[in-house]
Design a protein around this motif. Sequence first.
Motif, PDB file in Angstrom:
ATOM      1  N   THR A  81      94.394  38.056 137.693  1.00 33.35           N
ATOM      2  CA  THR A  81      93.636  37.149 138.562  1.00 33.35           C
ATOM      3  C   THR A  81      92.403  36.607 137.828  1.00 33.35           C
ATOM      4  O   THR A  81      92.028  35.446 137.999  1.00 33.35           O
TER       5      THR A  81
ATOM      6  N   ARG B  55      86.836  33.875 145.270  1.00 34.91           N
ATOM      7  CA  ARG B  55      86.556  32.543 144.735  1.00 34.91           C
ATOM      8  C   ARG B  55      85.113  32.084 145.023  1.00 34.91           C
ATOM      9  O   ARG B  55      84.801  30.914 145.003  1.00 34.91           O
TER      10      ARG B  55
ATOM     11  N   ARG C 206      93.794  34.058 135.215  1.00 31.78           N
ATOM     12  CA  ARG C 206      94.273  32.843 135.878  1.00 31.78           C
ATOM     13  C   ARG C 206      93.093  31.931 136.221  1.00 31.78           C
ATOM     14  O   ARG C 206      93.119  30.730 135.952  1.00 31.78           O
ATOM     15  N   LEU C 207      92.044  32.512 136.816  1.00 37.66           N
ATOM     16  CA  LEU C 207      90.875  31.722 137.185  1.00 37.66           C
ATOM     17  C   LEU C 207      90.161  31.200 135.942  1.00 37.66           C
ATOM     18  O   LEU C 207      89.768  30.030 135.893  1.00 37.66           O
TER      19      LEU C 207
ATOM     20  N   PHE D  29      88.492  24.795 143.039  1.00 34.13           N
ATOM     21  CA  PHE D  29      89.417  25.703 142.352  1.00 34.13           C
ATOM     22  C   PHE D  29      89.991  26.704 143.328  1.00 34.13           C
ATOM     23  O   PHE D  29      89.500  26.895 144.402  1.00 34.13           O
TER      24      PHE D  29
ATOM     25  N   LYS E 211      90.363  24.793 131.620  1.00 36.59           N
ATOM     26  CA  LYS E 211      91.107  23.533 131.510  1.00 36.59           C
ATOM     27  C   LYS E 211      90.325  22.373 132.118  1.00 36.59           C
ATOM     28  O   LYS E 211      90.188  21.319 131.492  1.00 36.59           O
ATOM     29  N   LYS E 212      89.804  22.569 133.321  1.00 36.60           N
ATOM     30  CA  LYS E 212      89.053  21.499 134.000  1.00 36.60           C
ATOM     31  C   LYS E 212      87.801  21.110 133.206  1.00 36.60           C
ATOM     32  O   LYS E 212      87.522  19.923 133.009  1.00 36.60           O
TER      33      LYS E 212
ATOM     34  N   LEU F 273      91.417  30.499 133.022  1.00 36.37           N
ATOM     35  CA  LEU F 273      92.210  29.414 132.451  1.00 36.37           C
ATOM     36  C   LEU F 273      92.033  28.127 133.249  1.00 36.37           C
ATOM     37  O   LEU F 273      91.857  27.047 132.676  1.00 36.37           O
ATOM     38  N   HIS F 274      92.033  28.227 134.558  1.00 43.88           N
ATOM     39  CA  HIS F 274      91.855  27.042 135.403  1.00 43.88           C
ATOM     40  C   HIS F 274      90.482  26.392 135.160  1.00 43.88           C
ATOM     41  O   HIS F 274      90.389  25.177 134.970  1.00 43.88           O
ATOM     42  N   LEU F 275      89.436  27.212 135.161  1.00 47.74           N
ATOM     43  CA  LEU F 275      88.093  26.685 134.915  1.00 47.74           C
ATOM     44  C   LEU F 275      87.991  26.065 133.524  1.00 47.74           C
ATOM     45  O   LEU F 275      87.441  24.974 133.352  1.00 47.74           O
TER      46      LEU F 275
END
Length: 174
Positions: free
Chosen positions: A38, A141, A41-42, A174, A48-49, A44-46
């Motif tokens: 978890t 989150r 995953r978070l 996100f 990328k953006k 990687l998302h942050l």
Amino acid sequence: MLEKIPKTALDVFRLLPEGTLCDVIDNVLYMSTVPKYTHQRLLLHLAKKISQHIEKSQAGEVFISPVDVYLDEFLSAVQPDLIYVSDESKDIIKDDGYFHGAPDLVIEVLSNDRKRDTVLKKDLYEKAGVKEYHITDPDSRMIQSFILENGNYVKKYENHGVFKSDLLGLEFSF
């Protein structure tokens, strides 16, 4: 065989194998466990953006952990989850492959040792002059954002699932 006996936790840190997950904060060594999915995953998302935004603006670089950031004057070396280094601050990127000095922005995704991110690292980043510090909980989150004003962190906002950075001129869910 050691050529020189380590005198500080930072000296010990420098002797550890590359990729060892740990931080030295104010000359105390803290070992870390491998992050949970978890967390990753978070992160990687942050990453990328933020990276996409930085690539468009061409205003610096984004790096993700593990990467060593040396804050030698505080006898500290940390491995933030994500750092942003502006073009104006790129002199902290040294030929040895590490960062020596305060990045412009740091994001920590909370792990098992929450006190390290919410208290110890926050205090260290404040003293070192990191302009923006964001702490994110991968489960709820919730994100807390701090801005450096006159040498002290001021909480800019706290929100669920929304990243906002005045420094980057960026906001996204996100």
